[in-house]
Design a protein around this motif. Sequence first.
Motif, PDB file in Angstrom:
ATOM      1  N   ARG A 178       1.974 -13.229  -3.704  1.00  0.00           N
ATOM      2  CA  ARG A 178       0.836 -14.124  -1.818  1.00  0.00           C
ATOM      3  C   ARG A 178      -0.264 -13.113  -2.249  1.00  0.00           C
ATOM      4  N   GLU A 179       0.161 -11.585  -1.523  1.00  0.00           N
ATOM      5  CA  GLU A 179      -1.090 -11.155  -1.139  1.00  0.00           C
ATOM      6  C   GLU A 179      -1.976 -11.593  -1.992  1.00  0.00           C
ATOM      7  N   GLU A 214      -3.782 -14.115  -0.842  1.00  0.00           N
ATOM      8  CA  GLU A 214      -5.153 -13.827   0.422  1.00  0.00           C
ATOM      9  C   GLU A 214      -6.206 -12.641   0.469  1.00  0.00           C
TER      10      GLU A 214
END
Length: 356
Positions: free
Chosen positions: A172-173, A176
């Motif tokens: 997820r990072e 992002e």
Amino acid sequence: MKKLLAAAALALMIQPALAEDAAPKWSLAIHGGAGTLDPAQMTPDKRVAYESALQAALDAGAKVLKDGGEAIDAVKAAIVILEDSPLFNAGKGAVFTWDGTNELDAAIMDGRDRSAGAVAGVKTVKNPILLADTVRTQSEHVFLIGKGAEEFALSKGFPVTPPEYFATEARREALERLKAEKLSALDVDHKFGTVGAVALDQKGNLAAGTSTGGMTGKRWGRVGDAPVIGAGTYADNRSCAVSATGWGEYFIRVGVAHEICARLRGIREFNTLTADSSGVAVLEPEEAEYTADSVMADVAALGGDGGVILVTPEGHAIFSFNTTGMYRGRATSAGVNEVAIFGGEVGAGAKGTPNH
């Protein structure tokens, strides 16, 4: 009498060697993605985690083969372990699409009859490699995608896996950061996250399988080479079994997996035609290495990179990659059992091809 004793002694010396040569032969190779891996970023703890996961997958596949099981089952056994690990971009550790979902692709092929199954863009199946094999064995089709593939999975008894199962914080990072810094998937993915396995069983049958979550931030239903039969996955008893990992668009354009198998089949046929009276010629490991390297050079010439694993009917387990590293391992009935990450490590030469 002395001559008889000498002959008997010689027979005793030869007998174990003949028995060893006649022993059932099997071979297995696996990968967990290739890419621009930085040794400086590989902490001791992280290395242990990756090597342990690779060894677990290798052991699972090797056990099937040691016990006389089929190559296709060994491939599934190894890949399921990697799909269940959050370390690899397949199954549990799949990357996120631009829309924040996990879309999974997989393919599998049996070299006996060249039956194949593949799925792409599935979001609710824990182990896509098992669904791909069900497509192969329980449908008249080869390739199913998206909602249709998920409906097929339900009809065959696959439980629905919730989306939170696949999500990991590290992936997820990465998404992002890609969005915030307007990066490409190549900037946030230090490796091409695909897992795969190729195997030769004791009956002389080959199989190949590949599974992936694709590229971080992929959009518009993008599908890479992993589930494309002939690009990222291919198996043919007449030549070899191949699983690829890398920049999928280039592997599709080259048709990497089929190209390697087709070239090796041609070499084997030529060797047979030119063999002397001693019998049918076999493929040498150097010929398999050269062929894999040549096809990977073609990928590089177009601007792509990545790697392949392959196994031949002779049991040669080969790696070839044009990146700094590839998570990989191999085990054979001859006693080989090794895992490696970077080029130049055990089981790989300076350019990524294995030393024999």
